[in-house]
Design an enzyme around this catalytic site. Structure first.
Site, mmCIF file in Angstrom:
data_model
loop_
_atom_site.group_PDB
_atom_site.id
_atom_site.type_symbol
_atom_site.label_atom_id
_atom_site.label_comp_id
_atom_site.label_asym_id
_atom_site.label_seq_id
_atom_site.Cartn_x
_atom_site.Cartn_y
_atom_site.Cartn_z
ATOM 1 N N LYS A 260 0.865 -1.191 0.000
ATOM 2 C CA LYS A 260 0.000 0.000 0.000
ATOM 3 C C LYS A 260 0.896 1.235 0.000
ATOM 4 O O LYS A 260 1.774 1.368 0.853
ATOM 5 C CB LYS A 260 -0.914 -0.005 1.233
ATOM 6 C CG LYS A 260 -1.693 1.307 1.431
ATOM 7 C CD LYS A 260 -2.690 1.229 2.594
ATOM 8 C CE LYS A 260 -3.272 2.603 2.915
ATOM 9 N NZ LYS A 260 -4.230 2.588 4.046
ATOM 10 N N ASP A 265 -2.635 10.095 3.908
ATOM 11 C CA ASP A 265 -4.048 9.701 3.975
ATOM 12 C C ASP A 265 -4.806 10.694 4.851
ATOM 13 O O ASP A 265 -4.789 10.587 6.074
ATOM 14 C CB ASP A 265 -4.153 8.277 4.546
ATOM 15 C CG ASP A 265 -5.602 7.827 4.701
ATOM 16 O OD1 ASP A 265 -6.507 8.495 4.151
ATOM 17 O OD2 ASP A 265 -5.814 6.786 5.369
ATOM 18 N N LYS A 272 -10.157 12.644 8.348
ATOM 19 C CA LYS A 272 -9.759 12.191 9.676
ATOM 20 C C LYS A 272 -9.888 13.365 10.643
ATOM 21 O O LYS A 272 -9.425 14.462 10.359
ATOM 22 C CB LYS A 272 -8.319 11.677 9.643
ATOM 23 C CG LYS A 272 -8.199 10.341 8.917
ATOM 24 C CD LYS A 272 -6.798 9.769 9.013
ATOM 25 C CE LYS A 272 -6.668 8.480 8.221
ATOM 26 N NZ LYS A 272 -7.398 7.348 8.796
ATOM 27 N N ASP A 284 1.511 6.062 5.851
ATOM 28 C CA ASP A 284 0.540 5.186 5.181
ATOM 29 C C ASP A 284 1.087 4.578 3.883
ATOM 30 O O ASP A 284 0.374 3.889 3.152
ATOM 31 C CB ASP A 284 -0.758 5.967 4.927
ATOM 32 C CG ASP A 284 -1.995 5.081 5.008
ATOM 33 O OD1 ASP A 284 -1.880 3.964 5.549
ATOM 34 O OD2 ASP A 284 -3.051 5.494 4.517
ATOM 35 N N ASP A 343 -12.280 7.056 3.616
ATOM 36 C CA ASP A 343 -11.071 6.798 4.397
ATOM 37 C C ASP A 343 -10.638 5.327 4.305
ATOM 38 O O ASP A 343 -9.557 4.976 4.751
ATOM 39 C CB ASP A 343 -11.312 7.206 5.853
ATOM 40 C CG ASP A 343 -10.026 7.385 6.638
ATOM 41 O OD1 ASP A 343 -8.948 7.367 6.008
ATOM 42 O OD2 ASP A 343 -10.097 7.532 7.869
ATOM 43 N N GLU A 345 -9.411 3.796 1.864
ATOM 44 C CA GLU A 345 -8.860 4.017 0.523
ATOM 45 C C GLU A 345 -7.768 3.013 0.153
ATOM 46 O O GLU A 345 -7.577 2.701 -1.013
ATOM 47 C CB GLU A 345 -8.309 5.451 0.413
ATOM 48 C CG GLU A 345 -6.881 5.671 0.960
ATOM 49 C CD GLU A 345 -6.714 5.343 2.427
ATOM 50 O OE1 GLU A 345 -7.706 5.419 3.175
ATOM 51 O OE2 GLU A 345 -5.580 5.008 2.837
ATOM 52 N N ARG A 347 -7.498 -0.201 0.550
ATOM 53 C CA ARG A 347 -8.017 -1.420 -0.097
ATOM 54 C C ARG A 347 -8.410 -1.153 -1.542
ATOM 55 O O ARG A 347 -8.363 -2.063 -2.369
ATOM 56 C CB ARG A 347 -9.198 -1.957 0.727
ATOM 57 C CG ARG A 347 -10.323 -0.971 0.884
ATOM 58 C CD ARG A 347 -11.328 -1.380 1.964
ATOM 59 N NE ARG A 347 -10.839 -1.101 3.313
ATOM 60 C CZ ARG A 347 -11.510 -1.377 4.431
ATOM 61 N NH1 ARG A 347 -12.685 -1.956 4.367
ATOM 62 N NH2 ARG A 347 -11.003 -1.081 5.614
HETATM 63 N N1 BES Z 1 -4.401 4.336 6.848
HETATM 64 C C1 BES Z 1 -5.555 4.013 7.595
HETATM 65 C C2 BES Z 1 -5.304 2.927 8.648
HETATM 66 C C3 BES Z 1 -4.410 3.326 9.778
HETATM 67 C C4 BES Z 1 -4.943 3.840 10.942
HETATM 68 C C5 BES Z 1 -3.050 3.138 9.698
HETATM 69 C C6 BES Z 1 -4.123 4.194 11.982
HETATM 70 C C7 BES Z 1 -2.220 3.489 10.743
HETATM 71 C C8 BES Z 1 -2.750 4.010 11.890
HETATM 72 C C9 BES Z 1 -6.665 3.508 6.676
HETATM 73 O O1 BES Z 1 -6.679 4.050 5.400
HETATM 74 C C10 BES Z 1 -7.958 3.918 7.296
HETATM 75 O O2 BES Z 1 -8.197 5.089 7.378
HETATM 76 N N2 BES Z 1 -8.716 2.936 7.752
HETATM 77 C C11 BES Z 1 -9.943 3.183 8.392
HETATM 78 C C12 BES Z 1 -10.954 2.208 7.837
HETATM 79 C C13 BES Z 1 -12.359 2.545 8.227
HETATM 80 C C14 BES Z 1 -12.819 3.790 7.527
HETATM 81 C C15 BES Z 1 -13.230 1.379 7.849
HETATM 82 C C16 BES Z 1 -9.724 2.956 9.888
HETATM 83 O O3 BES Z 1 -8.965 2.054 10.248
HETATM 84 O O4 BES Z 1 -10.276 3.704 10.677
HETATM 85 ZN ZN ZN Z 2 -4.841 4.674 4.694
HETATM 86 MG MG MG Z 3 -7.795 5.862 5.320
#
Ligand code: BES
Ligand code: ZN
Ligand code: MG
Length: 492
Positions: A260, A265, A272, A284, A343, A345, A347
């Site tokens: 990834k 992000d 966020k 990220d 968010d 994104e 995947r």
């Molecule tokens: N990059 C984040 C995941 C992440 C969170 C990495 C904290 C490192 C530290 C990912 O893109 C994301 O935002 N995931 C969301 C998914 C949700 C919207 C289903 C998450 O984990 O909150």
């Molecule tokens: Zn992310």
């Molecule tokens: Mg995200």
């Protein structure tokens, strides 16, 4: 710093600091240690008594040896219980020794640690990794280097004479780990999709790999609607990176590693919020960083396996062009995705990257991604989640991670949970319910791999460490470059 191996007895070693590893509850000064103690006029015994050194893992003691001695300082590091000794024990001990040597301003260092399970090569490699990685300091963003003063110049690993190849292997591996660390640590205004592509090109140039960077229009032609949906709000061009390592002759296997590569992000329109750690979202691209790090190491180690290193690199931003929550995107395998959260994104970018990897006709695909906060909630900051539809591949990765000292824990691929991703209007949504969020993320990725044995690593926790731990310093860790490289080498 030069690392040498020698079979010279530790009693005869001369130099600035001699470091000795001792097991918990086994610190009797017998055999050559009794001789050494005598040679140092009882300093060893005194040090143990005065510091109440017991040999517990993570403990250490240092003292100066009287003037006129052939050793200036003696260092003891605890190895924990003898029956729990593993490669990571010596890697950690070596890291502790390296930090002590730096603190003590030693220029020359002798290290005496036990051989793990008769594996002299593995032990020498782990010791060298611990030394090099613990001493890595990133001064790129400081106006003045904080790494001044006396430097450790020469290390001799005692009792491991002849293991020169293992040291060379560790050095190659560490260049990959350090590259990954530096990519992750750099902020999003320094590491962008454009510079990621340049880094891939530089690795290709330096180590003789093939490189292909697909621009936006080429990705469009391939139908990468999921990746490009994420990329569309950024002012920076997306870069689809594809590096290839091909050994001479017919390779034993063909593998793909997919990382990834979100250089930032923001969350997109589902932005966020404060307290979500948005300022850490430069990390990220940790998956892509480790992918490039593994490429750099593998190119030097030259296994008899063809390896494709892939990342769909972009930023997840907001602008008038941003994808809207509710938009429907079509991925390159024709599947449609209703975006119920911008968010989620990573995947989306991985979906198109996985389809691309499978089309290469590889024997296995491993993806790695800072994919979900939910995985951090499940496993904490030190352990990555592993999902796989293939037991053999899962076992290979577990063995590789064990030797690397990088922790993985296999998580369930609970198909039933995919019900939570059903969309009334498209083939699937991009997020399911909050519960089991790292599992539904893995199930989403699975929709983009047909037959090829595939594994997914959620590395959201371990790509970054708030504190020094083993050979990791506070900050970017380079996780899981060592695991990836071990895995690839195990296939040759
Ligand atoms: N990059 C984040 C995941 C992440 C969170 C990495 C904290 C490192 C530290 C990912 O893109 C994301 O935002 N995931 C969301 C998914 C949700 C919207 C289903 C998450 O984990 O909150
Ligand atoms: Zn992310
Ligand atoms: Mg995200």
């Amino acid at each position: 710093m030069e690392i040498r191996v020698t079979d010279a007895p530790r009693v005869d070693w001369t130099g600035d600091a001699l470091a000795i590893g001792l097991f918990e509850d086994a610190i009797e000064l017998t055999g050559d240690l009794a001789q050494l103690n005598e040679k140092l006029a009882g300093t060893l015994k005194e040090l143990i008594e005065e510091t109440e050194f017991k040999g517990s893992a993570g403990s250490s003691a240092v003292t100066r040896v009287g003037a006129g001695s052939s050793i200036r300082k003696i260092m003891l590091v605890g190895l924990g219980k003898a029956d729990a000794l593993g490669l990571d024990s010596v890697r950690r001990a070596a890291a502790a020794i390296a930090r002590l040597a730096k603190q003590q301003k030693s220029k020359t260092l002798g290290i005496s640690l036990p051989v793990v399970n008769d594996d002299s090569a593995g032990t020498a490699q782990a010791i060298a990794e611990g030394l090099v990685l613990a001493l890595h300091q990133d001064n790129r963003f400081k106006s003045e280097s904080e790494d001044k003063g006396i430097k450790l110049e020469q290390v001799e690993i005692l009792g491991l004479g002849g293991q020169d190849a293992a040291i060379a292997k560790a050095h190659a591996l560490c260049t990959g780990v350090i590259l990954a660390r530096e990519l992750v640590a750099a902020p999003a205004n320094a590491v962008t999709p454009v510079t990621m592509a340049q880094t891939a090109e530089a690795i290709a140039q330096e180590h003789g790999l093939a490189v292909e960077i697909l621009e936006r229009d080429e990705c469009e032609k391939l139908g990468m609607g999921a990746f490009l949906g994420v990329a569309q709000a950024s002012d920076l061009p997306p870069k689809f990176i594809h590096l290839t390592y091909k050994p001479e002759g017919t390779p034993k296997r063909k593998l793909a590693i997919v990382g990834k590569g979100l250089t930032f992000d923001s969350g997109g329109l589902n932005i966020k919020v404060a307290g979500s750690g948005i300022e850490m979202m430069k990390t990220d691209m940790g998956g892509a960083a480790a992918t490039l790090g593994a490429a750099k190491a593998i190119a030097q180690l030259k296994p008899d396996v063809e390896v494709h290193f892939i990342s769909a690199a972009t930023e997840n931003m907001i602008s008038g062009r941003a994808m809207h929550p509710g938009d429907i995107l079509t991925a390159s395998n024709g599947k449609t995705i209703e975006i119920n959260n911008t968010d989620a994104e990573g995947r989306l970018t991985l979906a198109d990257a996985l389809v691309f990897a499978e089309k290469l006709g590889v024997d296995a695909i491993v993806d790695l991604a800072t994919l979900t906060g939910a995985c951090i909630i499940a496993l904490g900051n030190d352990i990555a989640g592993l999902w796989s539809s293939d037991d053999t591949l899962a076992s290979q990765l577990k063995a590789a991670s064990e030797a690397a000292g990088e922790k993985l824990w296999q998580m369930p691929m609970e198909e039933k949970y995919f019900e939570g991703m059903k969309s009334p209007i498209a083939d699937m949504k991009n997020t399911g319910p909050r519960a089991g969020g790292s599992i539904t993320a893995a199930l989403f990725l699975k929709q983009f791999v047909k037959e090829t044995p595939w594994a997914h690593l959620d590395v959201a926790g371990p790509v970054w460490s708030d504190k020094e731990d083993g050979c990791n310093n506070a900050g970017a860790t380079g996780f899981p470059v060592r695991t990836l490289v071990n895995w690839v080498l195990s296939q040759s």
